[in-house]
Write an enzyme that holds these catalytic residues in place. Structure first.
Site, PDB file in Angstrom:
ATOM      1  N   ASP A 117       0.801  -1.232   0.000  1.00 54.89           N
ATOM      2  CA  ASP A 117       0.000   0.000   0.000  1.00 54.89           C
ATOM      3  C   ASP A 117       0.837   1.287   0.000  1.00 54.89           C
ATOM      4  O   ASP A 117       0.284   2.377   0.055  1.00 54.89           O
ATOM      5  CB  ASP A 117      -0.948   0.002   1.213  1.00 54.89           C
ATOM      6  CG  ASP A 117      -0.205  -0.167   2.533  1.00 54.89           C
ATOM      7  OD1 ASP A 117       0.954  -0.625   2.522  1.00 54.89           O
ATOM      8  OD2 ASP A 117      -0.792   0.165   3.582  1.00 54.89           O
ATOM      9  N   GLU A 164      10.786  -3.874  12.184  1.00 57.79           N
ATOM     10  CA  GLU A 164      11.972  -3.340  11.506  1.00 57.79           C
ATOM     11  C   GLU A 164      13.186  -3.431  12.426  1.00 57.79           C
ATOM     12  O   GLU A 164      14.264  -3.884  12.019  1.00 57.79           O
ATOM     13  CB  GLU A 164      11.758  -1.868  11.104  1.00 57.79           C
ATOM     14  CG  GLU A 164      10.597  -1.605  10.150  1.00 57.79           C
ATOM     15  CD  GLU A 164       9.261  -1.384  10.845  1.00 57.79           C
ATOM     16  OE1 GLU A 164       9.153  -1.676  12.075  1.00 57.79           O
ATOM     17  OE2 GLU A 164       8.327  -0.909  10.182  1.00 57.79           O
TER      18      GLU A 164
END
Ligand code: UGA
Ligand code: MN
Length: 317
Positions: A173, A256
């Protein structure tokens, strides 16, 4: 002079050459026919060159582009009304990038033919795989580790199939300027750069002071060593392969950070700073408005119409 006459018929219409004797006449006509064959040869070569140029201009990428280090783009995706629209948008962005393999990995138990059809139509080289989120995370009322099983499946694929180049996690997205892909190809270990539209801070970025990485700017630090966005870093494949246990944790908010920590040892000065030494924004953390699932089609009213076909193209959760 039969022989001379024969040359004249082919090579020349001049009768004076014919009348000036057989020896010099056939030399002249020989010269002319050599000229003629040379002209035909040059013309044919030119035509072939033009056709070749045309053929090359129709090829999507030049041979020098195809020889660049490969990019492996890992894209997690999942079933929802927006899915095909997101993949279409991202896919046509990636279509501008040479020597790239798109690893599209769906959080599902089986592949969806509509997704495969969409990927086929876009025409970017791809592998379509599935990697469902473990049941215990799916059931939780708290934040879910979105896209983690997908990305770890992608890492497993790379360990089996890739030896060089660069890996990048591109959520389905987000929004990507294609110049970041050309820059990330040459990352030696890990590369980082700013990402726009992250939290109310507006941007998530490494902080560069006196040309050196000196911390991170992000709306939420949360005790992370690497407070960066998923769209803001890429990793060299050879470097990844030297860290066989590197993977992404099922820890919402720390995906992350956990992954980058698992790449240790990694010194701050070994991190390449891309996008004009982090002065530019080339990737954006965008979000698409969630749409309600399409209602069922009234098959009685619309039988024998195109709507029956269109209805089969909608992804329903
Ligand atoms: C942010 C981060 O950018 C994600 O990389 C991170 O995984 C996520 O937060 C998180 O911490 O949970 P965000 O935009 O909030 O992303 O999340 P989504 O865009 O909804 O999901 C990230 C990726 O995972 C997308 O590619 C999406 O297609 C995929 N996803 C999402 C799944 O595969 N399964 C899901 O149930 C939801
Ligand atoms: Mn997102």
């Amino acid at each position: 002079m039969k022989g001379g006459g024969a040359y004249i018929n082919i090579g020349s219409s001049s009768s004076s050459i014919n009348s000036s004797g057989s020896g010099s006449g056939s030399k002249m006509t020989l010269g002319k026919s050599v000229k003629m064959y040379l002209t035909i040869f040059i013309a044919t070569t030119c035509i072939y060159m033009v056709l070749y140029q045309y053929h090359m201009s129709r090829e999507p990428f030049s041979p020098s582009e195809v020889g660049k280090p490969p990019l492996y783009i890992i894209t997690p995706t999942y079933r929802r009304p927006e899915q095909l629209a997101e993949l279409t948008r991202l896919g046509y962005t990636l279509k501008h990038v040479a020597n790239l393999l798109w690893l599209v990995i769906e959080d599902a138990n089986k592949t969806n033919p509509l997704v495969a059809h969409t990927l086929d139509r876009i025409g970017v080289p791809y592998e379509y795989m599935v990697a469902p989120m473990p049941e215990k995370y799916k059931q939780t009322k708290k934040a879910k580790p979105r896209g983690v099983s997908n990305r770890n499946r992608g890492l497993e694929y790379l360990r089996q199939h890739a030896t060089e180049g660069v890996l990048y996690f591109a959520d389905d997205d987000n929004t990507y300027d294609i110049s970041i892909f050309e820059q990330m190809r040459y990352i030696s270990k890990v590369g980082m750069w700013p990402v726009g539209l992250v939290t109310k801070t507006g941007v998530s970025s490494p902080i560069i002071r006196n040309g050196k990485l000196d911390g991170y700017y992000d709306g939420w630090i949360g005790g992370r060593k690497y407070p960066v966005d998923m769209a803001g870093f890429a990793v060299n494949i050879k470097f990844l392969r030297q860290r066989p246990h590197a993977q992404m944790p099922f820890k919402p908010g720390y995906e992350e950070d956990g992954f980058l920590r698992s790449l240790a040892p990694l010194d701050n000065n070994e991190i390449d700073l891309l996008a004009d030494e982090c002065r530019d924004i080339l990737t954006w953390h965008t979000q698409t408005k969630k749409n309600p699932p399409a209602q069922a089609l009234n098959k009685t009213r619309y039988s024998n119409t195109n709507l029956v076909h269109i209805d089969k193209l909608l992804v329903r959760p």
